[in-house]
Design an enzyme around this catalytic site. Structure first.
Site, mmCIF file in Angstrom:
data_model
loop_
_atom_site.group_PDB
_atom_site.id
_atom_site.type_symbol
_atom_site.label_atom_id
_atom_site.label_comp_id
_atom_site.label_asym_id
_atom_site.label_seq_id
_atom_site.Cartn_x
_atom_site.Cartn_y
_atom_site.Cartn_z
ATOM 1 C CB ALA A 10 -0.913 -0.004 1.213
ATOM 2 N NE ARG A 16 -0.749 5.129 -15.085
ATOM 3 C CZ ARG A 16 -1.571 4.188 -15.522
ATOM 4 N NH1 ARG A 16 -2.672 4.504 -16.159
ATOM 5 N NH2 ARG A 16 -1.292 2.917 -15.303
ATOM 6 C CB THR A 82 5.275 -5.122 -6.586
ATOM 7 O OG1 THR A 82 5.818 -5.595 -7.835
ATOM 8 C CG2 THR A 82 4.204 -4.099 -6.909
ATOM 9 C CG ASP A 107 -3.468 -1.091 -7.050
ATOM 10 O OD1 ASP A 107 -3.384 -2.315 -6.828
ATOM 11 O OD2 ASP A 107 -2.882 -0.536 -8.007
ATOM 12 C CG ASN A 229 -2.627 1.307 -11.752
ATOM 13 O OD1 ASN A 229 -2.521 1.012 -10.564
ATOM 14 N ND2 ASN A 229 -2.205 0.524 -12.715
ATOM 15 C CB ALA A 365 -43.509 24.832 7.105
ATOM 16 C CG ASN A 371 -27.336 23.156 16.247
ATOM 17 O OD1 ASN A 371 -27.529 24.083 15.467
ATOM 18 N ND2 ASN A 371 -26.586 22.125 15.951
HETATM 19 C C1 UD1 Z 1 0.946 -4.413 -10.921
HETATM 20 C C2 UD1 Z 1 1.684 -5.630 -11.478
HETATM 21 C C3 UD1 Z 1 1.000 -6.051 -12.781
HETATM 22 C C4 UD1 Z 1 -0.457 -6.356 -12.514
HETATM 23 C C5 UD1 Z 1 -1.175 -5.174 -11.834
HETATM 24 C C6 UD1 Z 1 -2.526 -5.602 -11.342
HETATM 25 C C7 UD1 Z 1 4.035 -5.573 -10.816
HETATM 26 C C8 UD1 Z 1 5.421 -5.234 -11.247
HETATM 27 N N1 UD1 Z 1 3.066 -5.321 -11.709
HETATM 28 O O1 UD1 Z 1 1.100 -3.341 -11.838
HETATM 29 O O2 UD1 Z 1 1.618 -7.219 -13.292
HETATM 30 O O3 UD1 Z 1 -1.121 -6.698 -13.730
HETATM 31 O O4 UD1 Z 1 -0.412 -4.717 -10.694
HETATM 32 O O5 UD1 Z 1 -3.267 -4.543 -10.828
HETATM 33 O O6 UD1 Z 1 3.863 -6.092 -9.740
HETATM 34 N N2 UD1 Z 1 3.468 -0.757 -4.323
HETATM 35 C C9 UD1 Z 1 4.256 -0.583 -3.216
HETATM 36 N N3 UD1 Z 1 5.568 -0.282 -3.371
HETATM 37 C C10 UD1 Z 1 6.152 -0.168 -4.599
HETATM 38 C C11 UD1 Z 1 5.339 -0.343 -5.738
HETATM 39 C C12 UD1 Z 1 4.009 -0.646 -5.573
HETATM 40 O O7 UD1 Z 1 3.758 -0.696 -2.084
HETATM 41 O O8 UD1 Z 1 7.355 0.100 -4.662
HETATM 42 C C13 UD1 Z 1 2.031 -1.074 -4.149
HETATM 43 C C14 UD1 Z 1 1.122 0.031 -4.632
HETATM 44 O O9 UD1 Z 1 0.674 0.853 -3.570
HETATM 45 C C15 UD1 Z 1 -0.074 -0.734 -5.225
HETATM 46 C C16 UD1 Z 1 0.498 -2.089 -5.579
HETATM 47 O O10 UD1 Z 1 1.740 -2.209 -4.920
HETATM 48 O O11 UD1 Z 1 -1.106 -0.895 -4.291
HETATM 49 C C17 UD1 Z 1 0.706 -2.284 -7.091
HETATM 50 O O12 UD1 Z 1 1.504 -1.256 -7.606
HETATM 51 P P1 UD1 Z 1 1.155 -0.482 -8.952
HETATM 52 O O13 UD1 Z 1 2.154 0.568 -9.152
HETATM 53 O O14 UD1 Z 1 -0.268 -0.101 -8.953
HETATM 54 O O15 UD1 Z 1 1.418 -1.639 -10.034
HETATM 55 P P2 UD1 Z 1 0.713 -1.815 -11.461
HETATM 56 O O16 UD1 Z 1 1.407 -0.977 -12.445
HETATM 57 O O17 UD1 Z 1 -0.735 -1.657 -11.315
HETATM 58 MG MG MG Z 2 -1.956 -0.975 -9.785
#
Ligand code: UD1
Ligand code: MG
Length: 442
Positions: A10, A16, A82, A107, A229, A365, A371
């Site tokens: 998170a 975006r 991630t 997300d 996103n 009415a 308050n």
């Molecule tokens: C990611 C996946 C993609 C998948 C999609 C599904 C990766 C590399 N890509 O892409 O394959 O189809 O989700 O929705 O995993 N986050 C962190 N720290 C970070 C990066 C992200 O906590 O350094 C969290 C974000 O808050 C988010 C989630 O991980 O809740 C996913 O990150 P996001 O940047 O939305 O990845 P996507 O581009 O959507």
């Molecule tokens: Mg995402």
């Protein structure tokens, strides 16, 4: 029984979204995305929850504490992808080895308890990595799942994918299960050799496959794993959510005359034979009992409505409004932090805040409770069977006794005893012939 740890990612503002609010705090049905995710994990009865937040994401930390008291919090110092985020929860992974490690994105708000359970079933049958996939109408932006029969061999992010890979419609829903035994060693092997120079969790699939481990993908309905996103995806998710709630409400015995114009919150509860007219909006915290009618264009939040009450049209119930059995709240009436007892009627153009309106009382009415002194809020207590004449101002703190009568246009600053008649206005004077004289002069 296999033990489980869910790691919820998170961190980050979500570029975006173009927002000062962290991405996972954006609400759907009045509940933050992270709130939805935590609810699902609790329903799925995972043993432990670890949430990864960015530095200074106090709002996220607060929301997590509110929805999942025992969740541990882990800070990802820098947003480096991630996989790096999951590694930030290393303490939780090491504290006690879980049989099933589940990585869930903050997300992805509609992830269901059932989806979590099916990932766990796959791990139980020997998969080292299992990914929740889907086939959305438009796969753009999602990681593509590269399959060889039942084996998932790799996940390719959109920006790293070849033209041929981009044609794959089966994509990563952002939900992953890892066998606890190999989880850390796979995570630690992930490098950042990609277009974004980020550590991608998705690389876990290819690493496990190369090690000869079983890597699986399960397909879920696209609506269960949509990722958010940007604001357009947020709006699309809200629509999915509302459609589901409308269908549930009708299945449970409510009539929605124009269902597409009624908006629910995540926790709205409706009794049977509730009728909801067009264009009604529910904020969080609303309970509606059986046989209530909510007429068109009403806005209701933090309120409880007892059986048989009629609300609206054009009514506003704010937090703390308690509407008794068969009470009537009519057009352009606002009720806040007030107990409106059984059978009371407040039918037109009134404000009742910080108050009690006793059973069967009638508020005319334009009557209002004053308050707020400009500094503090005070209470108005109106007894049973009282009658408040039109356009009266009840200046709180003040009590109106049972059966008392307040004359129209009164400004009431002192308590009115039971059964008394109160006048709080200047006496009327008629000057005979004066209107005609005035016309002549002019
Ligand atoms: C990611 C996946 C993609 C998948 C999609 C599904 C990766 C590399 N890509 O892409 O394959 O189809 O989700 O929705 O995993 N986050 C962190 N720290 C970070 C990066 C992200 O906590 O350094 C969290 C974000 O808050 C988010 C989630 O991980 O809740 C996913 O990150 P996001 O940047 O939305 O990845 P996507 O581009 O959507
Ligand atoms: Mg995402």
């Amino acid at each position: 029984m296999r033990s489980s740890l869910a790691v919820v990612l998170a961190a980050g503002e979500g570029k975006r979204m173009k927002s000062n609010l962290p991405k996972v705090m954006h609400p759907i049905g009045g509940l933050s995305m992270i709130g939805h995710v935590l609810k699902a994990l609790q329903t799925a009865k995972v043993d432990r929850i670890a949430v990864v937040v960015g530095p200074g994401d106090d709002k996220v930390a607060k929301a997590v504490a509110a929805h999942a008291r025992t969740a541990t919090m882990h800070v990802q110092a820098e947003r480096r992808g991630t996989a790096d985020a999951v590694r930030a929860a290393r303490d939780a992974l090491l504290a006690k080895r879980a049989d099933d490690v589940l990585v869930v994105f903050g997300d992805t708000p509609f992830v269901s308890a059932a989806a979590i359970s099916s990932l766990r079933e796959k791990l139980a049958t020997g998969a080292s990595v299992v990914v929740g996939g889907m086939r959305p109408d438009n796969p753009h932006g999602y990681g593509r799942l590269i399959m060889q029969g039942d084996q998932l061999t790799a996940i390719r992010e959109e920006r790293d994918a070849s033209a041929a890979e981009r044609k794959i419609g089966f994509v990563n829903g952002g939900l992953m299960g890892l066998a606890g035994e190999t989880a850390l060693s796979i995570l630690d092997a992930i490098e950042n050799k990609n277009d974004q120079k980020e550590f991608y969790l998705t690389d876990a699939a290819e690493i496990a496959h190369r090690r000869g481990l079983k890597v699986a993908a399960i397909e879920f309905p696209a609506d269960d794993v949509i990722g958010i996103n940007d604001r357009a995806q947020l709006a699309a998710a809200e629509q999915v959510f509302q459609e589901r709630r409308r269908t549930e409400a009708m299945a449970a015995g409510a009539t929605l005359i124009a269902s597409e114009t009624v908006f629910f919150a995540h926790d709205t509860t409706l009794g049977q034979d509730v009728v909801i007219e067009p264009n009604v909006v529910f904020g969080p915290g609303v309970t509606v009992a059986d046989n209530v009618t909510i007429r068109a264009f009403s806005h209701i939040e933090g309120a409880s409505i007892s059986p048989g009450a009629i609300i609206g049209p054009f009514a506003r119930l704010r937090p703390g409004a308690k509407i008794g059995e068969n009470a009537h709240i009519g057009n352009f009436v606002e009720i806040k932090a007030a107990d409106v007892e059984e059978g009371a009627k407040i039918n037109h153009l009134a404000y009742i805040g910080d108050a009690r309106v006793g059973a069967k009382s009638n508020i005319g009415a334009g009557a209002i409770t004053c308050n707020y002194s400009g500094v503090s809020k005070y209470k108005t207590d109106i007894g049973r069977n009282a009658f408040i004449g039109s356009n009266s101002a009840l200046v709180a703190p003040v009590r109106i006794g049972d059966g008392a009568y307040v004359a129209s246009g009164s400004v009431i600053t002192e308590d009115v005893p039971s059964d008394a008649l109160a006048f709080g206005r200047a006496r009327q004077v008629n000057k005979l012939g004066r209107a005609a004289d005035k016309r002549k002069k002019e």
